[in-house]
Design a protein around this motif. Structure first.
Motif: not given
Length: 371
Positions: A35-41, A45-50, A154-156, A325-327
């Motif tokens: 999860l820490w690595v995921l947060g750093r990336m 990761v977010w545009p990949l998920v979208v 969203v902007a993390t 993780a909120g929204i």
């Protein structure tokens, strides 16, 4: 006579408990590191998920074109451009009527809020002006906190508006490449992995893709259901801007909690400005009933059937994701839980006495092999 405790069995039980505890702590540690690595990336990761989520929506027309002889690149380009134009059309559908009546709505909004305060100050509520102002300040503070948490979540990892725009374009480009080259992913992945992984990972990837598609389709269906029911209620009451409000309701269904709150608030405010307090209260009642029925009945049922999860698991996953993780956590909680279930079910198949199920239809997902 009381039974005598066996030192040998007690020691064996303690050793087993210690080993299980140590293994559990190791798993939790590795999960925390992941999860820490995921947060750093997250900015990647977010545009990949979208992009993956958008691909699940646009893959059916792309698959239709490919099956009718269109080249993969041309089919992906046509679908991507059509999707962008459709989104732009939806934005225009909402923005143009609202902009044309913005002056009347803004003036009426002030009058509507003042009318609401006067009504609350009279019988039977008899709420004082100070209490109304305090309640409004508290409500605005909560809305601002919710919107702030949504934007922050969203902007993390993005940091600026410019990076957010870049992220959106990156998601669209990823969607294009997923539509174009997705069917070659599993063969490529099979060649890259050694030994047993070359069999297990592609199967899990195909099942995960099917599960993600089921989630997005269920969300779209639930949003369409909300938009139709609320739109019909607004149309019966002759509230203006029915079509933009229905579209806004559908789009907001993909943003949990805040999306429904925002769409409902806009509909009630417009009804208050244009039709008066009575119709606004009726609109509020319609929205509350629809949201309660959708959130507690239809959404858990639809998602549990499409994802293979029990309705209670869906509700608990959304609650846990929102608290962690909120929204964004609420948005991704259900598909993440479904992907975990896919992995767990496949692991049970491999560890059970019976062999694994037959591979899913390879022609139904862009990550599968297509003839």
């Amino acid at each position: 006579m009381s039974a005598t405790l066996s030192p040998t069995k007690a020691a064996a039980a303690l050793r087993t408990a210690a080993r299980v505890s140590a293994e559990s702590l190791l798993v939790l540690l590795m999960a925390g590191v992941a999860l820490w690595v995921l947060g750093r990336m997250w900015s990647v990761v977010w545009p990949l998920v979208v992009g993956l989520i958008l691909t699940t929506l646009t893959w059916p027309p792309a698959r239709f074109l490919r099956r009718h002889g269109w080249p993969p690149a041309l089919a992906a380009a046509v679908v991507t451009v059509s999707f962008v134009l459709a989104v732009a059309g939806i934005v225009a559908l909402i923005a143009v009527p609202v902009a044309s009546q913005s002056g009347e709505l803004s003036q009426g909004a002030v009058e509507g809020v003042q009318r609401l305060r006067e009504w609350a100050a009279g019988p039977p509520l008899n709420i004082g002006a100070d209490e109304i102002s305090g309640a409004l300040d508290t409500a605005m503070a909560r809305v601002q906190d919710s919107i702030g948490s949504m934007v922050t979540a969203v902007a993390t990892g993005v940091g600026t508006v410019f990076n957010g725009v870049v992220t959106a374009f990156l998601a669209l480009f990823l969607m294009f490449f997923f539509l174009k080259d997705g069917p070659r992913f599993v063969p490529w992945l099979t060649r890259q992995l050694p030994g047993r992984l070359a069999v297990d990972v592609p199967i899990v990837a195909e099942r995960s893709w099917d599960t993600l598609g089921a989630f997005v389709r269920s969300q779209a269906f639930v949003g369409l259901l909300d938009a139709v029911l609320i739109g019909v209620g607004l149309w019966i009451l002759d509230v203006p801007l029915v079509l933009p409000l229905a579209v806004l309701t559908f789009v907001s269904a993909f943003v949990p909690i805040v999306g429904a709150l925002f769409a409902g608030l806009v509909a009630v405010l417009i009804a208050l400005v244009s039709n008066g307090l009575t119709d606004a209260l009726i609109v509020l009642a319609i929205i509350v009933v629809v949201q309660q029925v959708e959130g507690n009945v239809f959404q858990p049922m639809i998602q549990s059937r499409g994802l293979g999860l029990h309705a209670a698991v869906v509700l608990l996953a959304v609650t846990l994701g929102g608290s962690l993780a909120g929204i964004v956590g609420s948005l991704l909680a259900v598909p993440v839980a479904a992907l975990i279930a896919v992995f767990w079910n496949y692991l049970r198949e491999q560890l059970g006495d019976e062999g694994p199920d037959q591979d899913p239809d390879e022609a139904d997902a862009p990550v599968a092999v297509m003839s």
